[in-house]
Design a protein around this motif. Structure first.
Motif, PDB file in Angstrom:
ATOM      1  N   SER A 129       0.850  -1.187   0.000  1.00 50.30           N
ATOM      2  CA  SER A 129       0.000   0.000   0.000  1.00 50.30           C
ATOM      3  C   SER A 129       0.891   1.244   0.000  1.00 50.30           C
ATOM      4  N   PHE A 130       0.338   2.343  -0.428  1.00 50.58           N
ATOM      5  CA  PHE A 130       1.123   3.576  -0.464  1.00 50.58           C
ATOM      6  C   PHE A 130       0.258   4.759  -0.062  1.00 50.58           C
ATOM      7  N   ASP A 131       0.922   5.798   0.378  1.00 46.26           N
ATOM      8  CA  ASP A 131       0.251   7.035   0.741  1.00 46.26           C
ATOM      9  C   ASP A 131       0.344   8.043  -0.401  1.00 46.26           C
ATOM     10  N   VAL A 132      -0.649   8.863  -0.514  1.00 43.49           N
ATOM     11  CA  VAL A 132      -0.620   9.932  -1.509  1.00 43.49           C
ATOM     12  C   VAL A 132      -1.454  11.093  -0.968  1.00 43.49           C
ATOM     13  N   ASP A 133      -1.030  12.286  -1.254  1.00 45.44           N
ATOM     14  CA  ASP A 133      -1.763  13.459  -0.805  1.00 45.44           C
ATOM     15  C   ASP A 133      -3.199  13.423  -1.364  1.00 45.44           C
ATOM     16  N   PRO A 134      -4.224  13.611  -0.517  1.00 50.19           N
ATOM     17  CA  PRO A 134      -5.624  13.489  -0.985  1.00 50.19           C
ATOM     18  C   PRO A 134      -5.964  14.416  -2.148  1.00 50.19           C
ATOM     19  N   PHE A 135      -5.440  15.650  -2.129  1.00 52.12           N
ATOM     20  CA  PHE A 135      -5.745  16.577  -3.212  1.00 52.12           C
ATOM     21  C   PHE A 135      -5.130  16.107  -4.523  1.00 52.12           C
ATOM     22  N   ARG A 136      -3.859  15.661  -4.469  1.00 56.71           N
ATOM     23  CA  ARG A 136      -3.210  15.158  -5.691  1.00 56.71           C
ATOM     24  C   ARG A 136      -3.913  13.901  -6.197  1.00 56.71           C
ATOM     25  N   ARG A 137      -4.327  13.051  -5.262  1.00 61.26           N
ATOM     26  CA  ARG A 137      -5.045  11.823  -5.646  1.00 61.26           C
ATOM     27  C   ARG A 137      -6.333  12.172  -6.384  1.00 61.26           C
ATOM     28  N   LYS A 138      -7.078  13.135  -5.859  1.00 63.57           N
ATOM     29  CA  LYS A 138      -8.334  13.540  -6.488  1.00 63.57           C
ATOM     30  C   LYS A 138      -8.087  14.078  -7.904  1.00 63.57           C
ATOM     31  N   CYS A 139      -7.028  14.889  -8.054  1.00 66.57           N
ATOM     32  CA  CYS A 139      -6.732  15.462  -9.371  1.00 66.57           C
ATOM     33  C   CYS A 139      -6.410  14.368 -10.384  1.00 66.57           C
ATOM     34  N   LEU A 140      -5.619  13.371  -9.977  1.00 60.51           N
ATOM     35  CA  LEU A 140      -5.284  12.298 -10.914  1.00 60.51           C
ATOM     36  C   LEU A 140      -6.509  11.437 -11.225  1.00 60.51           C
ATOM     37  N   LEU A 141      -7.294  11.136 -10.219  1.00 60.81           N
ATOM     38  CA  LEU A 141      -8.491  10.320 -10.448  1.00 60.81           C
ATOM     39  C   LEU A 141      -9.445  10.992 -11.434  1.00 60.81           C
ATOM     40  N   GLU A 142      -9.514  12.327 -11.351  1.00 58.71           N
ATOM     41  CA  GLU A 142     -10.447  13.057 -12.204  1.00 58.71           C
ATOM     42  C   GLU A 142      -9.775  13.644 -13.445  1.00 58.71           C
ATOM     43  N   GLY A 143      -8.458  13.457 -13.564  1.00 59.42           N
ATOM     44  CA  GLY A 143      -7.755  13.967 -14.739  1.00 59.42           C
ATOM     45  C   GLY A 143      -7.686  15.476 -14.803  1.00 59.42           C
ATOM     46  N   LEU A 144      -7.438  16.101 -13.664  1.00 61.75           N
ATOM     47  CA  LEU A 144      -7.421  17.560 -13.601  1.00 61.75           C
ATOM     48  C   LEU A 144      -6.003  18.082 -13.367  1.00 61.75           C
ATOM     49  N   ASP A 145      -5.505  18.864 -14.293  1.00 63.00           N
ATOM     50  CA  ASP A 145      -4.271  19.601 -14.052  1.00 63.00           C
ATOM     51  C   ASP A 145      -4.636  21.006 -13.581  1.00 63.00           C
ATOM     52  N   ASP A 146      -3.649  21.920 -13.479  1.00 60.61           N
ATOM     53  CA  ASP A 146      -3.939  23.256 -12.951  1.00 60.61           C
ATOM     54  C   ASP A 146      -4.976  23.989 -13.798  1.00 60.61           C
ATOM     55  N   ILE A 147      -4.876  23.841 -15.107  1.00 62.99           N
ATOM     56  CA  ILE A 147      -5.842  24.508 -15.988  1.00 62.99           C
ATOM     57  C   ILE A 147      -7.224  23.888 -15.831  1.00 62.99           C
ATOM     58  N   GLY A 148      -7.245  22.563 -15.757  1.00 62.96           N
ATOM     59  CA  GLY A 148      -8.522  21.879 -15.578  1.00 62.96           C
ATOM     60  C   GLY A 148      -9.212  22.274 -14.286  1.00 62.96           C
ATOM     61  N   LEU A 149      -8.414  22.419 -13.217  1.00 62.30           N
ATOM     62  CA  LEU A 149      -8.989  22.859 -11.944  1.00 62.30           C
ATOM     63  C   LEU A 149      -9.597  24.248 -12.071  1.00 62.30           C
ATOM     64  N   THR A 150      -8.881  25.143 -12.763  1.00 62.19           N
ATOM     65  CA  THR A 150      -9.386  26.509 -12.937  1.00 62.19           C
ATOM     66  C   THR A 150     -10.662  26.522 -13.761  1.00 62.19           C
ATOM     67  N   MET A 151     -10.681  25.710 -14.829  1.00 63.76           N
ATOM     68  CA  MET A 151     -11.835  25.721 -15.725  1.00 63.76           C
ATOM     69  C   MET A 151     -13.083  25.140 -15.076  1.00 63.76           C
ATOM     70  N   GLN A 152     -12.932  24.453 -13.953  1.00 65.16           N
ATOM     71  CA  GLN A 152     -14.123  24.011 -13.226  1.00 65.16           C
ATOM     72  C   GLN A 152     -14.944  25.196 -12.722  1.00 65.16           C
ATOM     73  N   TRP A 153     -14.289  26.340 -12.588  1.00 65.27           N
ATOM     74  CA  TRP A 153     -14.944  27.544 -12.072  1.00 65.27           C
ATOM     75  C   TRP A 153     -15.200  28.557 -13.181  1.00 65.27           C
ATOM     76  N   GLU A 154     -15.259  28.055 -14.415  1.00 68.79           N
ATOM     77  CA  GLU A 154     -15.384  28.954 -15.563  1.00 68.79           C
ATOM     78  C   GLU A 154     -16.629  29.844 -15.464  1.00 68.79           C
ATOM     79  N   ASP A 155     -17.768  29.266 -15.079  1.00 67.40           N
ATOM     80  CA  ASP A 155     -18.994  30.055 -14.996  1.00 67.40           C
ATOM     81  C   ASP A 155     -18.863  31.163 -13.949  1.00 67.40           C
ATOM     82  N   GLU A 156     -18.294  30.809 -12.794  1.00 69.16           N
ATOM     83  CA  GLU A 156     -18.115  31.806 -11.736  1.00 69.16           C
ATOM     84  C   GLU A 156     -17.140  32.907 -12.179  1.00 69.16           C
TER      85      GLU A 156
END
Length: 259
Positions: free
Chosen positions: A207-234
Motif C-alpha cells: 500500500s502507499f500514501d498519496v496526498d488526498p488533493f493530488r489523488r483527487k486530481c489524478l483520479l479526475e484527470g485535472l491539471d492546474d488549468i482543468g482545476l481553474t476551468m471548473q470555475w469557468e462560470d463563476e
C-alpha cells in the motif's frame, strides 16, 4: 489530462541511484514549448554513444523497456534541475507510474501536474521488484526465440529534494507465496490509485500514501488549468459584474496620471 484510476502495465527497471533530470532529458533537447515530442530523447545520453549510435551497454538496449508504462527506479529519482521537461519526457515515452524509494521534491510535484503517478515505496519492496525483473528477463532469454516479440501487457484506466516524498515509511508491504505472474518473461504490475495499492507477481502487494488533493486530481484527470476551468462560470460572472467598473477606474486613473 487523462485520468488515472487503476493501471495495469509492463514494468521497466532502472537500478540506479540519484538519476537526475539532465539524464532523464538532456539539456540539448529543451527546445520545444509543447509537452509532446520528448519521449524519443528520454535518457538519450545513456541510450546513445557520443556519435549518436545506440549504446549496447545501456540497460534497455535489449528492448526490455519497450511498451513499458511503469518504471521502477532507485533512490532520489529526479534530482537536479527543476525542468518540467523530465516529467514530459517520461509521460511522452509512455510511463504513467514511477516507483522508487524516494524522489526529488520538485520532480515529484511536476509528475502529478502532468498525469504521472510517482509512488514512494519501501526499499525492500523496490529491491523485490528489481529481483523479479531480473528473473523475468532470465526467463525470457531461456525461452528465446519463441517469446521474442511477445505482446506486451498494457491496458489502462478503468472505468473510465532531494527530499524523500511522503508515504514510503508508512507503506504496508507484503510478499506472500503465489503464482509467479511472469507472463512470457514480462513483469507486470497493477497500480490501483483508488485503493492505493500496488500488486503483482508472486504475491507482491504494497500500500502507499498519496496526498488526498493530488489523488483527487489524478483520479479526475485535472491539471492546474482543468482545476481553474471548473470555475469557468463563476469567473465569467465575476468578470461581467466587476470588469466594466474596473476598466473604467483603470482608464480614469491612466487619464488622470497622463494629465
Amino acid at each position: 489530462m487523462e485520468p488515472l484510476r487503476r493501471h495495469h502495465g509492463k514494468v521497466a527497471v532502472l537500478d540506479r541511484l540519484n538519476v537526475d533530470t539532465d539524464q532523464i532529458i538532456p539539456k540539448q533537447f529543451l527546445k520545444r514549448v509543447e509537452r509532446s515530442g520528448f519521449g524519443q530523447y528520454l535518457f538519450y545520453d545513456w541510450r546513445h554513444n557520443a556519435d549518436g549510435t545506440p549504446n549496447p551497454q545501456f540497460e534497455w538496449s535489449d528492448g526490455s523497456a519497450d511498451g513499458a508504462s511503469i518504471l521502477v527506479a532507485g533512490e532520489n529519482f529526479g534530482c537536479g534541475s527543476s525542468r518540467e521537461h523530465a516529467a514530459w519526457a517520461l509521460s511522452d515515452y509512455g510511463f504513467r507510474v514511477i516507483l522508487a524509494p524516494s524522489f526529488a521534491d520538485i520532480f515529484y510535484n511536476n509528475c502529478f501536474k502532468n498525469g504521472v503517478l510517482p509512488i514512494a515505496l519501501p526499499r525492500e519492496a523496490i529491491a523485490t521488484l528489481f529481483e523479479q525483473a531480473r528473473a523475468a528477463q532470465a526467463t525470457k532469454q531461456e525461452a528465446a526465440p519463441a517469446t521474442q516479440g511477445a505482446a506486451l501487457v498494457e491496458s489502462d484506466t478503468a472505468p473510465g529534494g532531494q527530499d524523500a516524498a511522503p508515504g514510503a515509511e508508512s507503506s504496508q508491504y507484503s510478499l506472500q507465496a503465489g503464482p509467479s505472474g511472469l507472463d512470457a518473461g514480462v513483469l507486470s504490475l497493477t497500480v490501483d490509485l483508488e485503493s492505493q495499492t500496488v500488486s503483482g507477481a508472486g504475491g507482491f502487494h504494497v500500500s502507499f500514501d498519496v496526498d488526498p488533493f493530488r489523488r483527487k486530481c489524478l483520479l479526475e484527470g485535472l491539471d492546474d488549468i482543468g482545476l481553474t476551468m471548473q470555475w469557468e462560470d463563476e469567473i465569467h460572472r465575476f468578470e461581467d459584474k466587476y470588469a466594466p467598473r474596473e476598466r473604467y477606474e483603470l482608464f480614469s486613473n491612466c487619464y488622470l496620471n497622463f494629465e
